[in-house]
Design a protein around this motif. Structure first.
Motif, PDB file in Angstrom:
ATOM      1  N   ASP A 223      47.871  24.160  29.525  1.00 49.67           N
ATOM      2  CA  ASP A 223      48.755  23.956  28.368  1.00 49.67           C
ATOM      3  C   ASP A 223      48.844  22.446  28.119  1.00 49.67           C
ATOM      4  N   PHE A 224      47.764  21.910  27.541  1.00 53.75           N
ATOM      5  CA  PHE A 224      47.648  20.454  27.421  1.00 53.75           C
ATOM      6  C   PHE A 224      48.634  19.882  26.386  1.00 53.75           C
ATOM      7  N   GLU A 225      49.029  20.680  25.414  1.00 49.38           N
ATOM      8  CA  GLU A 225      50.003  20.199  24.422  1.00 49.38           C
ATOM      9  C   GLU A 225      51.351  19.946  25.087  1.00 49.38           C
ATOM     10  N   ALA A 226      51.785  20.893  25.930  1.00 51.51           N
ATOM     11  CA  ALA A 226      53.048  20.716  26.651  1.00 51.51           C
ATOM     12  C   ALA A 226      52.943  19.562  27.638  1.00 51.51           C
ATOM     13  N   ALA A 227      51.799  19.425  28.304  1.00 46.48           N
ATOM     14  CA  ALA A 227      51.604  18.325  29.254  1.00 46.48           C
ATOM     15  C   ALA A 227      51.692  16.978  28.543  1.00 46.48           C
ATOM     16  N   ALA A 228      51.139  16.890  27.331  1.00 49.72           N
ATOM     17  CA  ALA A 228      51.189  15.639  26.578  1.00 49.72           C
ATOM     18  C   ALA A 228      52.622  15.295  26.186  1.00 49.72           C
ATOM     19  N   ARG A 229      53.405  16.313  25.797  1.00 48.38           N
ATOM     20  CA  ARG A 229      54.807  16.068  25.449  1.00 48.38           C
ATOM     21  C   ARG A 229      55.578  15.539  26.656  1.00 48.38           C
ATOM     22  N   LEU A 230      55.331  16.160  27.816  1.00 49.30           N
ATOM     23  CA  LEU A 230      56.009  15.707  29.029  1.00 49.30           C
ATOM     24  C   LEU A 230      55.568  14.299  29.423  1.00 49.30           C
ATOM     25  N   ARG A 231      54.292  14.005  29.244  1.00 48.15           N
ATOM     26  CA  ARG A 231      53.795  12.655  29.540  1.00 48.15           C
ATOM     27  C   ARG A 231      54.515  11.615  28.684  1.00 48.15           C
ATOM     28  N   ASP A 232      54.702  11.901  27.408  1.00 52.34           N
ATOM     29  CA  ASP A 232      55.389  10.965  26.505  1.00 52.34           C
ATOM     30  C   ASP A 232      56.853  10.801  26.906  1.00 52.34           C
TER      31      ASP A 232
END
Length: 609
Positions: A223-232
């Motif tokens: 779930d790379f979209e969720a991972a990107a949100r968490l990274r930000d």
């Protein structure tokens, strides 16, 4: 010894050798000084000693016509009572705070499926959690802005939240997860709330660890979209942490520094809660001339902390007089031990030095502003040919939308700039909508009737945002109230309403005055006029918003808040309610057919089904 209008020695002999508070009054019965003492007789007698050389004390004693006193059990109790009396009477020989409002908090609501975070000032009676206090409203808003970027917990009012049928703009800009329309589950929302609370408790490191674990889980689940949100979120939180974290500190404390330059004292307060720097604020207490900085600092701390949340530690840049008494009073008021420390080392010493440097910078900035303000006051005197340079200016403005929710503002300026504690707003009523003359007249009557009764200070110059008509209203009001010695000035924008083309109206002059665009006097008038306009329009928007939040349902007899909310939820908004029939309305839980008929009649007159 200065002569007094009463027998000072007889009064001194009548005083007890006990702790207490004394109030010095002038010939008009006004309290001019409040003090506390370990032994009342000895302290009061010291004022009337022939060897007193302090000019401030001699000036005070020369005006004393009577002294009242109150005995207390301890000196700490006397300090608390002294503080309350100073707030009540504002005596001119005491150290006073111009900004003495309650301090703001961040509030987290309770007993809701989707709690809200918001700004709070005042009594903390509503169930929920309060984080703070913060040194200023700006510090609260900055923290709330940070929180929205990392933990998108809603910050909207409950009435707004309860009546949404689609997400608002905050969802579009990724500052909210739209719980109002079910775009997030209660479990996910509760996790965001938990993380926000941990951040406010100073546990941002633990929050980062949790977010990192969630990001890794999202990556493993592809779930790379969720991972990107968490990274930000993690990156934003780290930046905030670097800005607010205080090295090596976990608890609550304040850093307070006092500095005097050119007869002006600045008190700088840094607020640290849960190891985070919540911001700082500069105070400029009003104190009699030649008051020692340590005395101002001690008086400030009593005025500032008594009656508010006080941390267990306060670091100061100098020892304060009677520190043990102040610690005892603050501890008694706060319900826990309070330590005031001025000999500190290492990181704490650097914090104190930082507070002193900020106080020095604030003094320099204030001196530059006051010098500019003084020059502009002098220029105004010359431009208007006034007999003396004005010490106090008041400006009135009217704001409304097509006559709706009319509000008048009064702003006050003196030689140091804006005196915001003396600002006033007036909700205008019982006039023809849009009648600016009547609105101005009502505001002036209400303002100057109070001042005529002694509830304030009359200005030297009264500025009206308007032309000859508004000036005429002001002159008539002052004449009716028999207010003398106030110069009236009207200021109106030119034909194209461009700054620099303002026309000035003085009642005693037949022709209008137009000042050059680069005139320092004009710049001062523009600043005051714009401030009055800002203050009026802010009040108008607030009043208009409250009025528009009311609906026709508010006027239905027997329809309380809970059933009103049920009806709105059932139909999704007021428009749908207005289209509903009696049978439809009666299906709402808790709404009888009789009540449904009354709701229907509210929208459709007295017509029956």
């Amino acid at each position: 010894m200065s002569e007094t209008s009463f027998d000072a020695q007889a009064l001194v002999r009548s005083l007890p050798e006990q702790p207490g508070v004394y109030r010095m009054l002038d010939s008009d019965g006004q309290v001019i000084y409040v003090g506390k003492a370990r032994k009342l007789r000895r302290r009061v007698a010291s004022y009337f000693n022939a060897s007193v050389k302090n000019p401030r004390t001699r000036a005070l004693v020369a005006q004393v016509a009577d002294i009242n006193f109150t005995v207390t059990h301890t000196e700490a109790e006397a300090l608390i009572l002294e503080n309350n009396l100073i707030k009540e009477y504002s005596p001119r020989y005491n150290v006073l705070l111009r900004d003495d409002k309650s301090y703001p908090y961040i509030y987290l609501s309770a007993q809701q499926q989707f709690p809200r975070l918001g700004f709070h000032r005042g009594a903390r009676r509503t169930p929920g959690r309060y984080f703070g206090p913060f040194p200023s409203a700006g510090a609260v808003r900055e923290t709330l802005s940070h929180l929205q970027k990392v933990f998108p917990v809603r910050q909207c009012e409950d009435t707004f939240f309860a009546n949404r049928s689609r997400p608002c703009l905050q969802y579009q800009i990724k500052r909210c997860t739209a719980p109002c329309v079910g775009y997030i589950s209660p479990e996910e929302y509760a996790r965001d709330v938990e993380h926000a609370v941990m951040f406010l408790e100073g546990k941002s490191g633990e929050v980062i660890d949790r977010l990192v674990a969630q990001m890794e889980q999202a990556s493993e689940a592809l779930d790379f979209e969720a991972a990107a949100r968490l990274r930000d979120r993690i990156a934003t939180l780290r930046r905030i942490q670097e800005k607010q974290a205080i090295t090596g500190e976990k608890g609550d404390l304040d850093v307070v520094a006092g500095l005097t330059e050119a007869g002006v004292t600045c008190i700088q307060v840094f607020v640290i809660r849960n190891g985070q720097n919540l911001g700082n604020k500069s105070f400029f207490p009003r104190a009699p001339d030649a008051t020692d900085t340590g005395d101002v600092l001690a008086a400030f701390m009593a005025r500032y902390y008594l009656g508010r949340d006080t941390p267990k530690e306060i670091l100061v840049n100098m020892d304060v007089p009677e520190r043990d008494v102040l610690e005892a009073a603050l501890g008694q008021d706060a319900g826990h031990v309070v330590h005031i420390r001025h000999r500190v080392r290492s990181d704490r010493r650097r914090w104190v030095e930082m507070a002193v440097n900020n106080a020095r910078t604030a003094l320099q900035s204030r001196a530059a502003q006051n010098a500019g303000q003084g020059r502009r006051m002098e220029a105004l005197q010359q431009a208007l040919d006034l007999e003396a340079m004005p010490d106090r200016l008041e400006c009135f403005d009217i704001s409304h939308t097509g006559g709706e929710a009319t509000v008048a503002s009064c702003v006050v300026f003196d030689a140091e700039g804006a005196v915001k504690s003396d600002y006033r707003r007036f909700n205008i009523a019982d006039i023809e909508p849009g009648d600016d003359y009547a609105a101005m007249r009502q505001a002036l009557e209400r303002r100057y009737l109070r001042l005529k009764r002694g509830e304030g200070i009359l200005p030297d110059l009264l500025i009206i945002d308007g032309g000859q008509g508004q000036v005429r209203q002001a002159m008539e009001v002052l004449e009716e109230l028999q207010v003398d010695g106030v110069t009236v000035l009207g200021i109106s924008k030119g034909p194209d309403r461009r700054p620099g083309e303002e026309k000035l109206y003085l009642p005693e002059r037949d022709e209008t005055v137009i000042l050059p665009p680069d005139s320092a006097a004009l710049h001062l008038l523009q600043q005051i006029r714009d401030e009055a306009h800002r203050f009026a329009i802010t009040g108008h928007r607030t009043r208009r918003g409250k009025a528009r939040q009311r609906s026709q349902l508010d006027d239905v007899p027997g329809l309380g808040p809970k059933r009103r909310q049920n009806i709105l939820k059932q139909f999704g908004g007021l428009r749908a309610v207005s289209r509903a029939g009696v049978d439809d309305l009666a299906r709402v839980p808790g709404v009888s057919r009789e009540l449904a008929q009354r709701v229907y009649d509210t929208f459709h007159g007295d017509a029956k089904d």
